[in-house]
Scaffold this motif. Structure first.
Motif, mmCIF file in Angstrom:
data_model
loop_
_atom_site.group_PDB
_atom_site.id
_atom_site.type_symbol
_atom_site.label_atom_id
_atom_site.label_comp_id
_atom_site.label_asym_id
_atom_site.label_seq_id
_atom_site.Cartn_x
_atom_site.Cartn_y
_atom_site.Cartn_z
ATOM 1 N N ILE A 116 0.827 -1.213 0.000
ATOM 2 C CA ILE A 116 0.000 0.000 0.000
ATOM 3 C C ILE A 116 0.859 1.261 0.000
ATOM 4 C CG2 ILE A 116 -1.580 1.365 1.437
ATOM 5 C CD1 ILE A 116 -2.867 -1.421 2.204
ATOM 6 N N VAL A 117 1.912 1.279 0.800
ATOM 7 C CA VAL A 117 2.808 2.444 0.827
ATOM 8 C C VAL A 117 3.340 2.721 -0.580
ATOM 9 C CG1 VAL A 117 5.089 3.228 1.605
ATOM 10 C CG2 VAL A 117 3.462 2.297 3.258
ATOM 11 N N ARG A 120 0.568 4.008 -2.991
ATOM 12 C CA ARG A 120 0.268 5.432 -2.784
ATOM 13 C C ARG A 120 1.342 6.311 -3.435
ATOM 14 N NH1 ARG A 120 -3.488 7.519 0.059
ATOM 15 N NH2 ARG A 120 -5.049 6.232 1.030
ATOM 16 N N GLU A 121 2.588 5.877 -3.396
ATOM 17 C CA GLU A 121 3.657 6.612 -4.086
ATOM 18 C C GLU A 121 3.403 6.617 -5.589
ATOM 19 O OE1 GLU A 121 7.168 4.534 -2.799
ATOM 20 O OE2 GLU A 121 7.139 5.471 -0.809
ATOM 21 N N VAL A 123 0.449 6.394 -7.034
ATOM 22 C CA VAL A 123 -0.681 7.312 -7.268
ATOM 23 C C VAL A 123 -0.143 8.722 -7.455
ATOM 24 C CG1 VAL A 123 -2.693 8.403 -6.190
ATOM 25 C CG2 VAL A 123 -2.422 5.918 -6.072
ATOM 26 N N ASP A 124 0.740 9.146 -6.548
ATOM 27 C CA ASP A 124 1.323 10.490 -6.639
ATOM 28 C C ASP A 124 2.171 10.659 -7.901
ATOM 29 O OD1 ASP A 124 0.126 11.139 -4.226
ATOM 30 O OD2 ASP A 124 1.935 10.759 -3.036
ATOM 31 N N GLN A 134 -2.962 6.403 -13.096
ATOM 32 C CA GLN A 134 -3.211 6.838 -11.724
ATOM 33 C C GLN A 134 -4.542 6.300 -11.228
ATOM 34 O OE1 GLN A 134 -4.458 10.869 -10.824
ATOM 35 N NE2 GLN A 134 -2.991 10.953 -9.124
ATOM 36 N N ILE A 138 -5.229 4.087 -7.926
ATOM 37 C CA ILE A 138 -6.180 4.499 -6.889
ATOM 38 C C ILE A 138 -7.133 3.351 -6.566
ATOM 39 C CG2 ILE A 138 -8.157 6.005 -6.401
ATOM 40 C CD1 ILE A 138 -6.594 8.219 -7.988
ATOM 41 N N THR A 141 -5.264 0.550 -4.736
ATOM 42 C CA THR A 141 -4.955 0.956 -3.366
ATOM 43 C C THR A 141 -6.185 0.851 -2.476
ATOM 44 O OG1 THR A 141 -3.222 2.428 -4.184
ATOM 45 C CG2 THR A 141 -3.997 2.807 -1.935
ATOM 46 N N GLU A 145 -6.345 -1.591 0.701
ATOM 47 C CA GLU A 145 -6.594 -1.014 2.027
ATOM 48 C C GLU A 145 -7.783 -1.697 2.708
ATOM 49 O OE1 GLU A 145 -6.711 3.228 1.351
ATOM 50 O OE2 GLU A 145 -4.532 3.366 1.571
#
Length: 156
Positions: A116-117, A120-121, A123-124, A134, A138, A141, A145
């Motif tokens: 997950i970490v 999220r990177e 996604v950014d 992206q 999302i 993720t 989660e």
């Protein structure tokens, strides 16, 4: 040589390709880790955890296929070979042999958290160069989660 030519600029494609490849190896490894634990979990909560692990495997396999096909659509050959997965995954090695139900839950919380970490990177990183990729990150993720939450609730 391009077999499929991406509509993205080269610099954007490089960023997106790295994110897609990283996601692919994490998801393939997540499916393998969950299946390994699935086969070896023991303890009073065996059945519920055994079934819950299959849900993670199914999600990870579906998402890995989506990621690999997105890479292919952009002209980037996906690499899901064992050596690539082993060298690129964020997940710690899973111990061999039987795994107590409480250890299985803890291992899955850690594995999902690590993936997950990195998701999220991604996604950014992909927001500017490719909103389509992206959006995939999302969605993945959010699903991971949910699994993470459910395994954490197992150990409360």
């Amino acid at each position: 040589m391009y077999v499929v030519k991406s509509p993205l600029a080269d610099a954007d494609l490089k960023t997106v390709a790295e994110a897609l490849q990283g996601a692919l190896v994490d998801l393939v490894d997540l499916s393998l880790v969950a299946k390994q634990i699935h086969w070896n979990v023991v303890g009073p909560r065996f059945r519920s955890i055994h079934l819950q692990l299959d849900e993670v495997v199914a999600s990870a396999r579906t998402h890995s296929d989506t990621v690999a096909e997105r890479a292919s659509a952009l002209g980037v050959p996906p690499d899901g070979r064992a050596a690539s997965v082993a060298s690129g995954s964020a997940i710690k090695a899973t111990p061999a042999g039987w795994i107590k139900d409480t250890d299985a839950v803890r291992t899955m919380v850690e594995a999902l958290g690590a993936v997950i970490v990195r998701m999220r990177e991604r996604v950014d990183a992909t927001g500017e160069p490719d909103a389509v990729s992206q959006d995939i990150f999302i969605s993945i993720t959010a699903d991971l989660e949910k699994h993470h939450w459910m395994f954490q609730a197992e150990s409360a």
